[in-house]
Design an enzyme around this catalytic site. Structure first.
Site, PDB file in Angstrom:
ATOM      1  NE  ARG A  23      -3.170  -1.740   3.655  1.00  0.00           N
ATOM      2  CZ  ARG A  23      -3.630  -2.049   3.740  1.00  0.00           C
ATOM      3  NH1 ARG A  23      -4.884  -0.762   3.447  1.00  0.00           N
ATOM      4  NH2 ARG A  23      -5.284  -2.808   4.619  1.00  0.00           N
ATOM      5  CB  SER A  42       7.380  -6.211   5.952  1.00  0.00           C
ATOM      6  OG  SER A  42       6.677  -4.967   5.801  1.00  0.00           O
ATOM      7  CG  ASP A  46       5.637  -6.280   8.985  1.00  0.00           C
ATOM      8  OD1 ASP A  46       7.049  -6.849   9.559  1.00  0.00           O
ATOM      9  OD2 ASP A  46       5.204  -7.463   8.463  1.00  0.00           O
TER      10      ASP A  46
END
Ligand code: BG6
Ligand code: GLC
Ligand code: GLC
Length: 814
Positions: free
Chosen positions: A514, A578, A632
């Site tokens: 995103r 991440s 993350d």
């Protein structure tokens, strides 16, 4: 010639007159299509009522769960006994089932009489009679020395909580033995069998005849999912979705429901269709007011129905010159066999004439024509009513499966519709055989799954090893060797509410990629508003070159800026990345190694912030101020920390598995300084890469590891995260299939495909989070933990970190 024609015409006319006469007389018994559709609708409503927990107690159609959940799959084998009680004939059987790939079986049976004294006497006598007959049968088949499992077809409504027990709700048809209603019939049979010291029989399954019929047919045709009996009584069963069966726990799969449709109408639901003859017949039956639908359909009643009609017609002078015989006045004198013989049009009127004569009626040709037509109307109505209820079941099946058209098979048995000579008792043996097979399979499956069940002791051991690794990772001399890398993040505090401004964030490495715009306000109007867009990352980019990957990311950012209309603004950006990164500051992160599904070249050992900056430069369209790179787990901790200042751990149980937490600076040897705390990204996914938890890894874990992008790495992650769980399940299924325990030993094409079982949203699987929380409590009893789901993802946290970093940076510059 002319005379002959005239004569023929005359007779045809006569015949027509007789038929019209009967048609007029029995007008009420001739059901139009509209009425039948209406009956179908009423029955559908009754089924729903019977299935519902709250409505079942008052439902007439009881919809009894049979506890039969699977049809035979052809792999059953063995030697089984069965008894079949409740239809027109009582018999004992031996069924041999072979697992020879040809679905073959062998059946031997012997019929025994059921005198009225037995079936309407005392319960104890009834069961001891059944046991005597079985013993006689075993004697005659030379089976007395063998211990054999037995399936019991008992064709009456029973409430079952187990396959091997069943409480009789009420007698129906011609049975009425005392002291049986409300008791477990299987156990009564067992008791009676125990008195025979010379036989050893194990009553393993009890089934209704409808269920037995479905199983008998299901053995030959796997599509069979309805069992129908139209014999002495009438009834049907079908496979219902578990989610619709309120009375049984669980929502998965299907279970066979014995509808007991014979009782349809017992609450008056069919009163408008019942004729005076139906009422009279009911009043003279063993169970007045009960089984009203059955009494309009099944063979125990049709003969009597015909008799009552003929009697009334005669009394009214419409038949036999108005002369009634003693036989016609006698209950039960006309039986089903007479009705079907009389109805045989092919044989003309001869059967009818013969039967009526036997009843001491002196039938004319006209009488015979009329009587034959009465029989036809009565059986026609029976077939139509039966079809209406069956249509309701079929429609339900079709709707359950959400199909436009249903292709299915109905197993049928019973004297009125005889096609399957093996009867429902073979089905009882099949149920027993299936139960046998399932028990054996269960055992084998349990053995396969046993290594997945970790004892508390094992889990404590894992916990201790994890602690050791965490400490190794923090210490200067041991951190090289540590599998849990304990990466410092340079995030030293949680948000304090003073953050504000507009930020961009990227979130790369989870299920979704995103780009976000995050607007943070501080003070009294404290709030965070987010706008985000999800972009796809094609596999060839995840596993292409680093340049391609970062160009793609920048392309997505450009699209997003365009979409939000903010292309000109040079916004600060937080990059949730991440993967394990070694950081020297908040704004620098060297990729240690790809994990999960990524494997772009030329990235490992490089600073990902630099790579992103270069890609932006290459595009030369806009500029961004990349302030922070965060894992993350850290982003998640910050997102939650904004709501709850006590939050000091960030956990991801998603595509990958990882945790970060706030560690005291004094314990972090690889970073200068002793004051305060810093967030450590543990990268616990790598735990066990030195083999320290190989003792709990199953062969399936090893297979999944070998087939992965990073074999030998991230062993703990591969046992705990969504990206791998589906694969583990697939490997287990393949193995169970190979062992012949599933899918008839056939591995399908799709089962061969990697990745068919996706496990998205692991943390949203209810049992996952529940078990996680309960186990944590057990293993860390002195820690009182609140689990807070980060609804907003880690992007918000990344923006918050960026805000803090930006503020500190500005202070520094000043
Ligand atoms: C999202 C976070 O909510 O969860 C991501 O925003 C994170 O940063 C992801 O990587 C992890 O879950 P999954 O299932 O997407 O791997
Ligand atoms: C009666 C019984 C039912 C049985 C049917 C057919 O309706 O109640 O259990 O299935 O007869 O034999
Ligand atoms: C992998 C990554 C790790 C990340 C986790 C969850 O384990 O290596 O950095 O936090 O997946 O997404």
């Amino acid at each position: 010639m002319f005379a002959v024609h005239l004569l023929a015409f005359h007779f045809a006319k006569l015949k027509e007159d007789q038929i019209k006469k009967v048609d007029r007389y029995l007008y009420h018994m001739r059901l139009s299509d509209d009425v039948l559709l209406d009956v179908m609708g009423r029955f559908r409503a009754e089924m729903v009522k019977g299935l519902g927990r709250d409505t079942n107690p008052t439902a007439t159609v009881k919809m009894l769960p049979s506890l039969v959940r699977s049809l035979p799959d052809g792999s059953e084998k063995g030697d089984f006994l069965a008894v079949d009680l409740g239809g027109s004939q009582f018999r004992a059987l031996e069924v041999k089932v072979f697992n020879d790939g040809k679905q073959s079986s062998q059946l031997e049976s012997k019929f025994y009489p059921t005198p009225k004294e037995v079936i309407q006497g005392s319960g104890a006598e009834l069961f001891s009679y059944v046991a005597d007959c079985l013993s006689d049968f075993m004697e005659s088949r030379n089976l007395k020395h063998k211990k054999l499992p037995l399936g019991f077809t008992f064709s009456f409504p029973c409430k079952q909580n187990k396959l091997e027990e069943g409480v009789l709700l009420s007698w129906t048809k011609h049975f009425k033995a005392r002291g049986v209603q409300g008791t477990d019939v299987a156990s009564s049979l067992r008791k009676a069998l125990q008195k025979h010291k010379d036989i050893d029989v194990d009553v393993l399954a009890m089934v209704n005849d409808t269920v037995g019929t479905m199983m008998t047919c299901g053995y030959d045709d796997p599509r069979c999912e309805v069992g129908l009996i139209i014999g002495t009584g009438t009834n049907a069963c079908y496979m219902e979705d578990m989610r619709h069966i309120d009375l049984v726990e669980g929502d998965e799969g299907r279970m066979c429901i014995n509808t007991e449709w014979g009782a349809f109408g017992d609450d008056g639901a069919l009163d408008d269709l019942r004729t005076e003859f139906d009422r009279e017949l009911d009043l003279g039956s063993l169970n007045p007011g009960k089984q009203l639908f059955e009494k309009m359909i099944s063979s125990l009643y049709l003969g009597e129905l015909v008799r009552l009609i003929l009697l009334k017609m005669t009394k009214e002078g419409l038949l036999f010159n108005g002369k009634v015989s003693a036989a016609l006045l006698t209950k039960g004198k006309i039986e089903m066999k007479h009705v079907s013989a009389m109805e045989k049009y092919k044989e003309g009127l001869s059967n009818t004439k013969e039967i009526l004569t036997e009843l001491n009626l002196f039938p004319s040709e006209d009488d015979c024509i009329a009587v034959q037509h009465v029989c036809t109307i009565v059986s026609f109505r029976s077939a139509n009513l039966c079809a209406a209820a069956l249509a309701a079941i079929l429609t339900r099946l079709r709707e359950n499966k959400k199909l436009l058209r249903l292709r299915t098979t109905v197993g049928i048995d019973g004297g009125l519709y005889k096609t399957h000579p093996q009867g429902s008792a073979k089905g009882a043996a099949m149920v027993t055989a299936v139960a046998y097979r399932l028990a054996a399979q269960r055992k084998q499956i349990d053995a396969v799954l046993a290594p997945f069940l970790l004892s508390l002791e094992t889990l404590r051991d894992v916990k201790n090893k994890m602690r050791t690794e965490l400490e190794y990772g923090l210490k200067r001399e041991t951190q090289d060797r540590a599998t849990v890398k304990m990466l410092p993040t340079y995030v030293c505090g949680t948000p304090d509410g003073t953050e504000n401004g507009k930020y961009l964030a990227l979130d790369l490495g989870g299920t979704n990629f995103r780009v976000l715009l995050v607007k943070i306000r501080s003070g009294r109007r404290r709030s965070v508003r987010m706008y985000n867009k999800i972009f796809a990352i094609p596999l060839e980019i995840m596993q292409g070159t680093g340049e391609e990957l970062f160009d793609h990311i920048v392309q997505c950012i450009a699209d997003f800026l365009e979409y939000m209309g903010i292309k000109g603004a040079r916004l600060p950006l937080g990059f949730t990345f991440s993967f394990p990164c070694r950081q020297a500051s908040i704004g620098k992160g060297t990729l240690v190694g790809w994990t999960k599904g990524f494997k772009a070249t030329d990235c490992e050992g490089e600073d990902v912030v630099d790579m992103l900056r270069e890609a932006i430069r290459r595009r030369n369209e806009f500029d961004l101020d990349i302030v922070a790179v965060v894992n993350d787990t850290v982003g998640t901790m910050m997102t939650c920390g904004y709501e709850d200042p006590n939050c000091e751990i960030g956990l991801i149980a998603g595509t990958g598995s990882n945790v970060c937490y706030m560690e005291d600076m004094k314990n972090i040897e690889i970073v200068e300084g002793n004051e305060g705390k810093m967030c450590i990204n543990t990268e616990w996914g790598g735990f066990g890469d030195n083999g320290c938890i190989d003792n709990i890894r199953t062969k399936y874990d090893k297979e999944v590891d070998e087939g992965s992008l990073n074999a030998g790495k991230q062993r703990y992650e591969k046992m705990t995260s969504g990206m791998y769980l589906g694969e583990i399940v697939r490997q287990i299924l393949i193995d169970l299939t190979k062992q012949g325990l599933l899918f008839r030993g056939q591995i399908s094409e799709s089962l061969r495909k990697r990745g068919i079982f996706e496990t998205k949203f692991l943390s949203q699987i209810e049992s996952f989070s529940r078990i996680l929380q309960e186990t944590v409590k057990e293993l860390a009893p002195r820690c009182d933990v609140t689990f807070m789901l980060s609804e907003d993802g880690s992007g918000k946290g990344a923006a918050l970190i960026t805000a803090v970093a930006k503020r500190l940076h500005n202070i520094g510059q000043k």
